[in-house]
Design an enzyme around this catalytic site. Structure first.
Site, PDB file in Angstrom:
ATOM      1  N   ARG A   1     -12.537  -4.428  -6.785  1.00 45.61           N
ATOM      2  CA  ARG A   1     -12.590  -4.236  -5.325  1.00 45.61           C
ATOM      3  C   ARG A   1     -13.946  -4.696  -4.817  1.00 45.61           C
ATOM      4  NH1 ARG A   1      -9.845  -2.329  -1.063  1.00 45.61           N
ATOM      5  NH2 ARG A   1      -7.962  -2.262  -2.318  1.00 45.61           N
TER       6      ARG A   1
ATOM      7  N   CYS B   1      -9.292  -9.870   7.327  1.00 45.24           N
ATOM      8  CA  CYS B   1      -8.848  -9.356   6.029  1.00 45.24           C
ATOM      9  C   CYS B   1      -7.338  -9.515   5.772  1.00 45.24           C
ATOM     10  CB  CYS B   1      -9.315  -7.915   5.885  1.00 45.24           C
ATOM     11  SG  CYS B   1      -9.428  -7.403   4.177  1.00 45.24           S
TER      12      CYS B   1
ATOM     13  N   HIS C   1     -14.925  -6.461   8.458  1.00 45.73           N
ATOM     14  CA  HIS C   1     -14.562  -5.366   9.348  1.00 45.73           C
ATOM     15  C   HIS C   1     -15.857  -4.808   9.926  1.00 45.73           C
ATOM     16  CE1 HIS C   1     -10.527  -4.920   7.472  1.00 45.73           C
ATOM     17  NE2 HIS C   1     -11.124  -5.094   6.319  1.00 45.73           N
TER      18      HIS C   1
HETATM   19  N1  GLN Z   1      -4.765  -5.367   1.102  1.00 47.36           N
HETATM   20  C1  GLN Z   1      -5.707  -6.390   1.112  1.00 47.36           C
HETATM   21  C2  GLN Z   1      -6.732  -6.348  -0.020  1.00 47.36           C
HETATM   22  O1  GLN Z   1      -7.161  -5.286  -0.468  1.00 47.36           O
HETATM   23  C3  GLN Z   1      -6.373  -6.373   2.463  1.00 47.36           C
HETATM   24  C4  GLN Z   1      -7.346  -5.246   2.646  1.00 47.36           C
HETATM   25  C5  GLN Z   1      -7.921  -5.166   4.022  1.00 47.36           C
HETATM   26  O2  GLN Z   1      -7.332  -5.643   4.981  1.00 47.36           O
HETATM   27  N2  GLN Z   1      -9.070  -4.511   4.133  1.00 47.36           N
HETATM   28  O3  GLN Z   1      -7.096  -7.374  -0.472  1.00 47.36           O
END
Ligand code: GLN
Length: 240
Positions: A129, A95, A192
């Site tokens: 998101r 990520c 993740h």
């Molecule tokens: N900040 C980044 C995003 O939201 C990475 C998020 C994350 O590592 N889960 O795209």
């Protein structure tokens, strides 16, 4: 006889380590032990001295704010990481660090965080998101199961190959149907969960590659993955 040592470097555990990413380190450590090797773990944080001898590199995700904290340091060590990538050192970046191993991450508030360009990808912050359980498929590793949570959406350039195809979930962005990117033995992914406990074949790829590169062959004991297989089944059947 002393055991053969494999050095595992974890990038920025203080600032880049969310949604269980630390579990990736635990899996690599434990599986190395099961296979009869001695893991030597280095936690690399901002300002630390970058070690000269590294066999596996892993790094996790973080909020945009965490990415800003580590950004300059990552740029400083970028040439070393690029050289290791060229030497086919296995790496797994999740990520937030996947994004920064690319060419750039443009945040929603208009900042551009330059990446180190190991992977030919670019990421754009969005209002959408992409969140939930995800299943993807890779020719070598089969189904890969995890959890994604990101508002940055990633697009692959012509020198990047996708790591996997999305079966359920979003992946790199809301439309392309692929997930992650790969260059040589460097894998970037949004998964993740953590990813390695539920995907032991991927953990073994990192281990196998590192061991054969360093010692020429890989002597394995058979590892019983019954619990991992059960965890895969439960996670795979969860709703998005
Ligand atoms: N900040 C980044 C995003 O939201 C990475 C998020 C994350 O590592 N889960 O795209």
């Amino acid at each position: 006889m002393s055991k053969q040592v494999i050095t595992v470097l974890q990038l920025y555990p203080k600032d880049m380590n969310i949604y269980g990413d630390y579990g990736n380190l635990l899996v690599i450590q434990r599986r190395l032990e099961w296979y009869g090797y001695e893991p030597k773990v280095i936690h690399y944080n901002v300002g630390d001295t970058f070690p000269s001898d590294v066999d596996i590199i892993i790094g996790g995700g973080g909020q945009d704010s965490g990415q800003e904290v580590i950004h300059q340091d990552l740029i400083n060590i970028g040439p070393k990481l690029k050289a290791l990538a060229e030497k086919e050192v296995p790496m797994l970046l999740v990520c937030g660090l996947y994004q920064l191993f690319g060419n750039f991450f443009k945040t929603l508030d208009g900042k551009t965080l330059t990446g180190i360009g190991v992977l030919d990808v670019e990421t754009h912050g969005t209002h959408e998101r992409l969140i939930g359980n995800i299943v993807t498929n890779n020719e070598t590793f089969g189904d890969i199961i995890g959890y994604e949570n990101h508002s940055g959406q990633t697009y692959l350039g012509k020198n990047a190959e996708p790591f996997a195809t999305v079966v359920k979930g979003a992946g790199n962005n809301a439309k392309d149907g692929h997930e992650g990117a790969r260059y040589k033995n460097v894998i970037g992914t949004y998964l993740h969960g953590s990813i390695l406990p539920k995907n032991p074949l991927l953990a073994d790829f990192l281990i196998h590659t590192a061991v054969t590169k360093k010692y020429g062959d890989f002597s394995t004991d058979i590892v019983d993955d019954l619990l991992a297989d059960l965890a895969r089944k439960v996670a795979e059947d969860r709703p998005r």
